[in-house]
Scaffold this motif. Structure first.
Motif, PDB file in Angstrom:
ATOM      1  N   GLY A   1       0.607  -1.108   0.146  1.00  0.00           N
ATOM      2  CA  GLY A   1      -0.006   0.114  -0.144  1.00  0.00           C
ATOM      3  C   GLY A   1       0.708   1.040  -0.033  1.00  0.00           C
ATOM      4  N   LYS A   2       2.114   1.096   0.009  1.00  0.00           N
ATOM      5  CA  LYS A   2       3.035   2.294   0.036  1.00  0.00           C
ATOM      6  C   LYS A   2       3.975   2.214  -1.213  1.00  0.00           C
ATOM      7  CE  LYS A   2       3.400   2.594   4.912  1.00  0.00           C
ATOM      8  NZ  LYS A   2       4.497   2.771   6.067  1.00  0.00           N
ATOM      9  N   GLU A   3       4.217   3.554  -1.477  1.00  0.00           N
ATOM     10  CA  GLU A   3       5.238   3.849  -2.949  1.00  0.00           C
ATOM     11  C   GLU A   3       6.507   3.203  -2.563  1.00  0.00           C
ATOM     12  OE1 GLU A   3       3.212   8.016  -4.466  1.00  0.00           O
ATOM     13  OE2 GLU A   3       5.260   7.748  -3.814  1.00  0.00           O
ATOM     14  N   ARG A   4       7.132   3.058  -3.755  1.00  0.00           N
ATOM     15  CA  ARG A   4       8.655   2.205  -3.636  1.00  0.00           C
ATOM     16  C   ARG A   4       9.322   3.517  -2.968  1.00  0.00           C
ATOM     17  NH1 ARG A   4      10.380  -1.348  -8.623  1.00  0.00           N
ATOM     18  NH2 ARG A   4       8.378  -2.096  -8.100  1.00  0.00           N
ATOM     19  N   GLU A   5      10.372   3.237  -2.158  1.00  0.00           N
ATOM     20  CA  GLU A   5      11.236   3.888  -1.401  1.00  0.00           C
ATOM     21  C   GLU A   5      12.708   3.624  -1.496  1.00  0.00           C
ATOM     22  OE1 GLU A   5      10.357   4.753   2.617  1.00  0.00           O
ATOM     23  OE2 GLU A   5      10.871   2.685   3.274  1.00  0.00           O
TER      24      GLU A   5
ATOM     25  N   VAL B   1       8.906  -5.698   0.015  1.00  0.00           N
ATOM     26  CA  VAL B   1       9.458  -6.152  -0.901  1.00  0.00           C
ATOM     27  C   VAL B   1      10.842  -5.584  -1.427  1.00  0.00           C
ATOM     28  CG1 VAL B   1       9.332  -7.180  -3.427  1.00  0.00           C
ATOM     29  CG2 VAL B   1       7.440  -7.371  -2.154  1.00  0.00           C
ATOM     30  N   TYR B   2      11.717  -5.651  -1.609  1.00  0.00           N
ATOM     31  CA  TYR B   2      13.184  -5.320  -1.800  1.00  0.00           C
ATOM     32  C   TYR B   2      13.756  -5.453  -3.051  1.00  0.00           C
ATOM     33  CZ  TYR B   2      13.626  -3.940   3.062  1.00  0.00           C
ATOM     34  OH  TYR B   2      13.609  -3.342   4.297  1.00  0.00           O
ATOM     35  N   TYR B   3      13.838  -4.527  -3.960  1.00  0.00           N
ATOM     36  CA  TYR B   3      14.517  -4.401  -5.229  1.00  0.00           C
ATOM     37  C   TYR B   3      15.962  -3.748  -5.370  1.00  0.00           C
ATOM     38  CZ  TYR B   3       9.292  -4.806  -6.074  1.00  0.00           C
ATOM     39  OH  TYR B   3       8.005  -5.050  -6.270  1.00  0.00           O
ATOM     40  N   CYS B   4      16.558  -4.603  -6.349  1.00  0.00           N
ATOM     41  CA  CYS B   4      17.714  -3.732  -6.503  1.00  0.00           C
ATOM     42  C   CYS B   4      17.647  -3.194  -7.967  1.00  0.00           C
ATOM     43  CB  CYS B   4      18.960  -4.937  -6.635  1.00  0.00           C
ATOM     44  SG  CYS B   4      19.088  -6.261  -7.779  1.00  0.00           S
ATOM     45  N   ALA B   5      18.457  -2.211  -8.152  1.00  0.00           N
ATOM     46  CA  ALA B   5      18.415  -1.402  -9.354  1.00  0.00           C
ATOM     47  C   ALA B   5      19.499  -0.707  -9.740  1.00  0.00           C
ATOM     48  CB  ALA B   5      17.383  -0.161  -9.122  1.00  0.00           C
ATOM     49  N   ALA B   6      19.602  -0.406 -11.078  1.00  0.00           N
ATOM     50  CA  ALA B   6      20.858  -0.067 -11.673  1.00  0.00           C
ATOM     51  C   ALA B   6      20.927   1.174 -12.556  1.00  0.00           C
ATOM     52  CB  ALA B   6      21.702  -1.217 -12.342  1.00  0.00           C
TER      53      ALA B   6
END
Length: 125
Positions: free
Chosen positions: A41-45, A92-97
């Protein structure tokens, strides 16, 4: 670059988890890396970021002193060591590049064009 995050799971409050993100390709050391999270329910931070050479890191205030981001360019991996976990770290944890050989760590999702699938971290109280 393709990214694959792993290491999520269930932890108790006060416990630790270590997330890993494996990247494909031979130019990993040209990318700045970031970890983001999205709770229900929250935005990705933004959580943490690291420059291509590991010379610069940045953290969200909510995780400073508890989480540590690191990378191993020889193994095309970036890690997020999470200690003293709190229930509010559940997400949920995301990695990004992002392609960058600069020193500034970007903290917004729009600065990262490459994303992996997330890994779920659940912290119980």
């Amino acid at each position: 670059v393709q990214l694959q995050a792993s290491g999520g799971g269930l932890a108790q409050a006060g416990g630790s988890l270590r997330l890993s993100c494996a990247a494909s390709g031979r130019t990993f050391n040209s990318y700045a890396m970031g970890w983001f999270r999205q709770a229900a329910g929250k935005e990705r931070e933004f959580v943490a970021g690291i420059s291509w050479s590991s010379g610069n890191t940045d953290y969200a205030d909510s995780v400073k002193g508890r989480f540590t981001i690191s990378r191993d360019n020889a193994k095309n991996t970036v890690h997020l060591q999470m200690n003293s976990l709190k229930p509010e770290d559940t997400a949920v944890y995301y990695c990004a590049a992002r392609l960058s050989v600069g020193t500034v760590v970007r903290t917004t999702t729009t600065n990262y064009p490459y994303w992996g699938r997330g890994t779920l971290v659940t912290v119980s109280s």
